[in-house]
Design a protein around this motif. Structure first.
Motif, PDB file in Angstrom:
ATOM      1  N   ASP A 680       0.457  -1.497   0.257  1.00  0.00           N
ATOM      2  CA  ASP A 680       0.170   0.349   0.042  1.00  0.00           C
ATOM      3  C   ASP A 680       0.762   1.460  -0.353  1.00  0.00           C
ATOM      4  N   VAL A 681       0.788   2.057  -0.988  1.00  0.00           N
ATOM      5  CA  VAL A 681       1.366   3.294  -1.267  1.00  0.00           C
ATOM      6  C   VAL A 681       1.660   3.922   0.045  1.00  0.00           C
ATOM      7  N   ALA A 682      -0.080   4.053   0.342  1.00  0.00           N
ATOM      8  CA  ALA A 682       0.188   5.265   1.851  1.00  0.00           C
ATOM      9  C   ALA A 682       0.692   5.283   2.784  1.00  0.00           C
ATOM     10  N   SER A 683       0.593   3.638   3.442  1.00  0.00           N
ATOM     11  CA  SER A 683       1.719   2.906   4.666  1.00  0.00           C
ATOM     12  C   SER A 683       2.634   3.391   4.079  1.00  0.00           C
ATOM     13  N   MET A 684       3.187   2.812   3.522  1.00  0.00           N
ATOM     14  CA  MET A 684       4.917   2.712   2.775  1.00  0.00           C
ATOM     15  C   MET A 684       5.024   4.764   2.811  1.00  0.00           C
ATOM     16  N   ALA A 708      -2.336  11.113  -2.891  1.00  0.00           N
ATOM     17  CA  ALA A 708      -4.029  11.037  -3.765  1.00  0.00           C
ATOM     18  C   ALA A 708      -4.736   9.758  -2.848  1.00  0.00           C
ATOM     19  N   ALA A 709      -6.080  10.242  -3.049  1.00  0.00           N
ATOM     20  CA  ALA A 709      -6.636   9.149  -2.583  1.00  0.00           C
ATOM     21  C   ALA A 709      -6.643   7.740  -3.630  1.00  0.00           C
ATOM     22  N   ARG A 710      -7.337   6.649  -2.548  1.00  0.00           N
ATOM     23  CA  ARG A 710      -7.486   5.772  -3.844  1.00  0.00           C
ATOM     24  C   ARG A 710      -6.371   4.850  -4.406  1.00  0.00           C
ATOM     25  N   LEU A 711      -5.166   5.897  -4.232  1.00  0.00           N
ATOM     26  CA  LEU A 711      -4.052   4.634  -4.658  1.00  0.00           C
ATOM     27  C   LEU A 711      -3.959   2.965  -5.586  1.00  0.00           C
ATOM     28  N   LEU A 750       6.916  16.414   0.161  1.00  0.00           N
ATOM     29  CA  LEU A 750       6.772  14.932  -0.361  1.00  0.00           C
ATOM     30  C   LEU A 750       4.755  14.837  -1.551  1.00  0.00           C
ATOM     31  N   ARG A 751       5.281  14.402  -3.174  1.00  0.00           N
ATOM     32  CA  ARG A 751       4.082  14.364  -3.325  1.00  0.00           C
ATOM     33  C   ARG A 751       4.807  13.050  -4.112  1.00  0.00           C
ATOM     34  N   VAL A 752       2.618  12.460  -3.579  1.00  0.00           N
ATOM     35  CA  VAL A 752       2.604  10.949  -5.117  1.00  0.00           C
ATOM     36  C   VAL A 752       1.320  10.898  -5.223  1.00  0.00           C
ATOM     37  N   VAL A 753       1.111  11.119  -6.450  1.00  0.00           N
ATOM     38  CA  VAL A 753       0.087  10.997  -7.676  1.00  0.00           C
ATOM     39  C   VAL A 753       0.280   9.631  -8.246  1.00  0.00           C
ATOM     40  N   PRO A 754      -0.424   9.490  -9.517  1.00  0.00           N
ATOM     41  CA  PRO A 754      -0.375   8.871 -10.518  1.00  0.00           C
ATOM     42  C   PRO A 754      -0.491   9.427 -11.666  1.00  0.00           C
ATOM     43  N   LYS A 755       0.456   8.813 -11.972  1.00  0.00           N
ATOM     44  CA  LYS A 755       0.197   9.707 -13.609  1.00  0.00           C
ATOM     45  C   LYS A 755       1.162   8.514 -14.940  1.00  0.00           C
ATOM     46  N   GLN A 756       0.904   9.001 -16.597  1.00  0.00           N
ATOM     47  CA  GLN A 756       0.588   8.080 -17.592  1.00  0.00           C
ATOM     48  C   GLN A 756       1.876   8.323 -17.876  1.00  0.00           C
ATOM     49  N   ILE A 757       3.641   7.669 -17.643  1.00  0.00           N
ATOM     50  CA  ILE A 757       4.650   7.548 -18.249  1.00  0.00           C
ATOM     51  C   ILE A 757       4.883   6.912 -19.427  1.00  0.00           C
ATOM     52  N   GLU A 758       5.036   6.901 -21.029  1.00  0.00           N
ATOM     53  CA  GLU A 758       5.012   6.171 -21.674  1.00  0.00           C
ATOM     54  C   GLU A 758       4.301   5.616 -22.199  1.00  0.00           C
ATOM     55  N   ASP A 759       2.911   5.647 -22.034  1.00  0.00           N
ATOM     56  CA  ASP A 759       1.710   5.246 -21.880  1.00  0.00           C
ATOM     57  C   ASP A 759       1.501   3.870 -21.150  1.00  0.00           C
ATOM     58  N   ARG A 760       2.544   3.747 -19.834  1.00  0.00           N
ATOM     59  CA  ARG A 760       2.138   3.136 -18.878  1.00  0.00           C
ATOM     60  C   ARG A 760       0.991   3.620 -17.418  1.00  0.00           C
ATOM     61  N   THR A 844      -8.647   2.843 -11.966  1.00  0.00           N
ATOM     62  CA  THR A 844      -8.092   3.131 -11.045  1.00  0.00           C
ATOM     63  C   THR A 844      -7.319   3.974 -10.773  1.00  0.00           C
ATOM     64  N   VAL A 845      -6.164   4.693 -12.095  1.00  0.00           N
ATOM     65  CA  VAL A 845      -5.946   5.762 -12.224  1.00  0.00           C
ATOM     66  C   VAL A 845      -6.956   6.849 -13.107  1.00  0.00           C
ATOM     67  N   ALA A 846      -7.907   6.546 -13.677  1.00  0.00           N
ATOM     68  CA  ALA A 846      -8.862   8.286 -13.898  1.00  0.00           C
ATOM     69  C   ALA A 846      -8.934   8.398 -12.463  1.00  0.00           C
ATOM     70  N   GLU A 847      -9.813   7.255 -11.689  1.00  0.00           N
ATOM     71  CA  GLU A 847     -10.765   7.826 -10.612  1.00  0.00           C
ATOM     72  C   GLU A 847      -9.302   8.197  -9.461  1.00  0.00           C
ATOM     73  N   ALA A 848      -8.756   7.728  -9.735  1.00  0.00           N
ATOM     74  CA  ALA A 848      -7.540   8.362  -8.534  1.00  0.00           C
ATOM     75  C   ALA A 848      -7.363  10.281  -8.375  1.00  0.00           C
ATOM     76  N   THR A 849      -7.369  10.093  -9.641  1.00  0.00           N
ATOM     77  CA  THR A 849      -7.597  11.551 -10.331  1.00  0.00           C
ATOM     78  C   THR A 849      -8.251  12.430 -10.262  1.00  0.00           C
ATOM     79  N   LYS A 850      -9.424  11.652 -10.214  1.00  0.00           N
ATOM     80  CA  LYS A 850     -10.684  12.908  -9.731  1.00  0.00           C
ATOM     81  C   LYS A 850     -10.592  13.827  -8.553  1.00  0.00           C
ATOM     82  N   PRO A 851     -11.027  14.889  -8.715  1.00  0.00           N
ATOM     83  CA  PRO A 851     -11.238  16.071  -8.111  1.00  0.00           C
ATOM     84  C   PRO A 851     -11.916  14.983  -6.424  1.00  0.00           C
TER      85      PRO A 851
END
Length: 851
Positions: A680-684, A708-711, A750-760, A844-851
């Motif tokens: 889990d990213v948040a616990s880490m 970010a929430a729901r990662l 420190l920021r932790v967010v989802p992203k699309q890098i190299e179509d991944r 999941t990433v789409a939901e995590a990036t929602k405001p």
């Protein structure tokens, strides 16, 4: 002598009368054609003449037939109009008589009895009149007289009232128009044929007082109203507005008009509306067939048959001529082709009779030996191209050839050229059969095999060199066909490891998994890749696999590819290379890297030792104070149960806090094998923040973090990723301390967010400080081993961080932050891939990036 001279001077008829220009052009064009085209035109001219004659006959027949049809149509039109006039006059006469009766009724000159007598006379005198009815202005029937032939369902009784229907509608129309009106009621299925109605208005003193309704039999009107001579010549029918037959019997209706209509017998018809009834009653006449037409004419068929037979004979003759011309052309072409082929082939041809005399040689044979055809034809053995040293052997070969003992694969001999040079040749012998099936000799073909022999020797030498190279390789090479126990090739190292059988090859294939469906026992002879295209298999890239063989105590890198063997079978080549030293070196390098990570964690904790001691001092001091306070209050007797519970709870909380600090530090420092699992990213991040917060407070640096929430989870070793985050946050705090920033500007984010890098889809971690940033030369070597900007640093921290991130299939980078041209900080970022399927990850990433 004057007479001959005079005659000689007279012009010839050709000179006196020159040919017309048209004839001259025609002759010039005809002579310019080839003989084949002249024959073609000569054969087509009679055929064209016959076709033109047939076309002229057909045109004449068509014209005469059209004229006849026009005359018949005109006669029909005149007769039908005459019949229509007769029917019209008959209707007008009945209408006039009915109007006189209506006038008498309007003037009240007739009572019911007189009306019955008068109408009965009219009905009996005129057969088309079927019924006459007197209707008052209230549509009530006052009186009605009908013929005996009227059906009971159509009788009208006195006292009845005209109900809603067509008769009632016409009644209203007559009242409105004050004019006689004809109507033709529609009969329902199963009822008698309808009658033609005529309603004449009754006017008493200028006021509408009813109608006089007369009903006609349409069949009788047609029978007695049309002239007898018209009925004899035509089939007459009366039609209603819907083209339904009311009276008469029609002939068979014609089909749709076609282009051949003038050539067949058809029904000649004409129709016209009957006045004064109008379009609701149409008189139609169809002429009876009186002739067979053009198609039934015997003369037409005779001319057509003769023309077709003549055309067929001309076409057959022309085709026969063309076949003969083609056969002749093909024979000439075949002869020329064989002669050209004979002169162009490199194989020498020689024909012998039954006594061994040369009867024929081709150009290639002469070119190969150097003797001309005239010198060779007619020779008896020994021939001039025989080497003197091989006469005895060649005589024996010739006797076998003449006796019919031919070798299917031919035999090899040496041949001497005219200049004395020798070359190797292969002779093939076959019997020479004439057109009557009799053998007249032997045909021998000779091929120069000097160059193939030289190439074969070179191939043998090349194969020997190739075998020596494969035998000297430090890799095992084996080739075996699919689905067979046969070993096609094995080099020296393979034989040393596995012997000369196929077991080692199949063991490598099965353990490396490079052949789907293969089995080590090889008991099934069926090809596992049966039906697959061999071209795509043999052109595919080699497949690599690393396996361990306990019996050899070696690590082997196995490469395999498919190839077509020399006999056409699909085979598999396996190359096994000993990579045991490389695997040992990789394992040793992995152990060294693990030790370096542990040492880096120990160094980090050594640097944080004072801060950790200060952090532990707070809960320990609090525990001591709570204990001393409880002892003092207990000795003084002022310790209540509620105060005791409160103090014990606070003491327990401080003890737990101290224990958590120690456990977190032990887990961070403890050396262990990498353990990647769903994390889990948040616990880490929370664990890393708590570890780094001690060092940041020591440097008076604020820590802000956002997750970010729901990662979704990631596949990672939690301790290693925490080590990366702690190292980056500690470096940021040290950079801020070295920059001596004021208190408001001393912060690490420190920021932790989802992203699309190299179509991944990935999770990006970013650590941003407000220090002085990095110099350009430092950015180029930042992640090199043993490179450090600190005087006491070892240069392993960032290098290990990048190694840890890349081992998780991620990437790390660093960049300066600018405010105009001034560097206001540095940003370190890295990303880790997600541990989810592609579709689920994207959602999941789409939901995590929602405001």
């Amino acid at each position: 002598m004057a007479l001959p001279y005079t005659c000689a001077m007279q012009p010839t008829p050709l000179e006196a009368e020159p040919a017309p220009p048209t004839r001259s052009l025609w002759l010039r064009w005809w002579r310019s054609l080839s003989p084949v085209r002249q024959d073609r035109f000569a054969a087509l001219a009679p055929l064209a003449a016959v076709l033109m004659f047939l076309a002229a006959i057909l045109t004449a027949f068509w014209y005469l037939r059209m004229e006849e049809l026009d005359r018949e149509q005109e006669a029909l039109r005149r007769d039908v109009e005459y019949a229509q006039q007769r029917v019209r006059l008959r209707l007008l006469e009945r209408q006039e008589q009915l109007m006189r009766v209506a006038r008498d009724l309007s003037n009240r000159d007739l009572d019911r009895n007189e009306f019955a007598n008068r109408t009965e006379d009219l009905i009996s005198q005129y057969p088309e009149l079927q019924a006459i009815t007197w209707v008052d202005d209230q549509r009530r029937i006052r009186a009605s007289q009908a013929a005996p032939t009227v059906a009971s369902s159509q009788l009208r009784m006195a006292g009845e009232v005209l109900r809603n229907g067509e008769a009632a509608e016409i009644f209203g129309l007559v009242r409105q128009l004050q004019q006689p009106v004809y109507s033709q009621p529609v009969a329902a299925p199963g009822e008698p044929a309808p009658l033609l109605q005529l309603q004449v208005p009754l006017a008493a003193r200028g006021q509408f007082s009813g109608v006089l309704m007369a009903e006609y039999s349409i069949d009788s009107l047609l029978r007695y109203g049309t002239p007898t001579e018209v009925l004899a010549r035509y089939a007459l029918t009366l039609l209603d507005a819907h083209r339904q037959v009311l009276a008469g019997t029609p002939l068979t209706q014609d089909g749709p008009s076609q282009w051949w209509a003038p050539w067949r017998t058809r029904t000649n018809a004409y129709e016209v509306s009957v006045s004064p009834v109008g379009n609701s009653l149409v008189l139609r006449a169809q002429a009876y067939r009186t002739s067979l037409g053009v198609v039934g004419s015997g003369l037409f068929w005779l001319v057509g048959t003769l023309s077709a037979m003549t055309s067929w004979l001309l076409i057959a003759t022309w085709r026969h001529t063309r076949r003969r011309m083609r056969t002749q052309e093909a024979l000439i072409a075949e002869t020329n082709f064989r002669r050209a082929m004979e002169n162009s082939v490199l194989t020498g041809m020689r024909a012998l009779d039954l006594q061994g005399r040369i009867t024929y040689v081709n150009a290639a044979f002469c070119q190969m030996t150097g003797w001309s055809e005239a010198e060779l034809v007619g020779q008896l053995p020994p021939y001039s191209y025989w080497p003197e040293s091989d006469h005895e052997n060649l005589h024996a070969k010739l006797r076998e050839e003449l006796s019919g003992k031919t070798i299917p694969g031919g035999f090899q001999v040496r041949v001497r050229k005219r200049n004395g040079a020798l070359f190797d040749a292969r002779l093939y012998v076959s019997p020479l059969i004439d057109a009557h099936g009799q053998q007249t000799g032997w045909m021998t073909s000779m091929t120069d095999i000097t160059e193939p022999n030289r190439i074969r020797e070179q191939l043998s030498a090349s194969h020997e060199r190739f075998t020596i190279v494969l035998e000297a390789l430090d890799a095992s090479v084996s080739v075996a066909p699919l689905g067979s126990q046969e070993l096609l090739f094995a080099n020296k190292l393979y034989r040393q490891w596995f012997g000369s059988h196929t077991g080692g090859h199949l063991q490598l294939v099965a353990q490396a998994g490079v052949l789907p469906g293969s089995s080590a026992d090889g008991g099934d002879d069926e090809d596992g890749l049966m039906g697959l295209p061999t071209d795509s298999l043999t052109s595919a890239n080699a497949e690599n696999a690393e396996i361990y063989l306990p019996e050899l105590n070696k690590w082997l890198e196995v490469r395999s590819r498919y190839l077509s063997w020399v006999d056409g079978r699909l085979a598999q080549m396996v190359i096994a290379t000993d990579i045991t030293p490389r695997r040992l070196a990789e394992e040793q390098s992995a152990r060294h890297a693990e030790r370096a990570q542990s040492v880096s964690r120990l160094i980090t904790m050594g640097e944080m030792a004072s801060s950790v001691a200060h952090e532990l001092n707070q809960p320990l001091t609090a525990i001591s104070n709570y204990c001393n306070g409880m002892i003092s209050r207990a000795e003084s007797g002022q310790l209540t149960q509620e105060a005791l519970l409160t103090a014990l709870q606070k003491t327990s909380h401080q003890a737990l806090r101290a224990g958590q600090i120690i456990q977190r530090i032990r887990a961070f420092v403890k050396r262990s094998e990498p353990d990647r699992q769903r994390s889990d990213v948040a616990s880490m991040v929370n664990e890393a923040v708590e570890l780094a917060d001690i060092e940041l407070r020591r440097h008076n640096v604020r820590l802000r973090h956002y997750v970010a929430a729901r990662l979704p989870p990631v596949m990672a070793d939690t301790i290693l990723i925490e080590q990366v985050l702690v190292n980056l946050m500690k470096n940021g705090a040290e950079s801020i301390a070295q920059a001596q920033r004021p208190a408001p500007d001393r912060s690490v984010e420190l920021r932790v967010v989802p992203k699309q890098i190299e179509d991944r889809p990935v999770i990006e971690f970013t650590v941003q400080d407000t220090g002085r940033g990095l110099a350009p030369e430092v950015l180029e070597r930042l992640f090199e081993a043993f490179f450090s900007t600190k005087s006491e640093g070892m240069g392993m921290g960032l290098n290990l961080c990048r190694s840890i991130v890349e081992s998780h299939q991620g990437r790390m980078r660093a960049e300066n932050l600018y405010n105009g041209s001034e560097v206001v900080g540095c940003r370190f970022s890295f990303w880790l891939p997600l541990d989810q399927p592609a579709d689920a990850t994207i959602n999941t990433v789409a939901e995590a990036t929602k405001p």
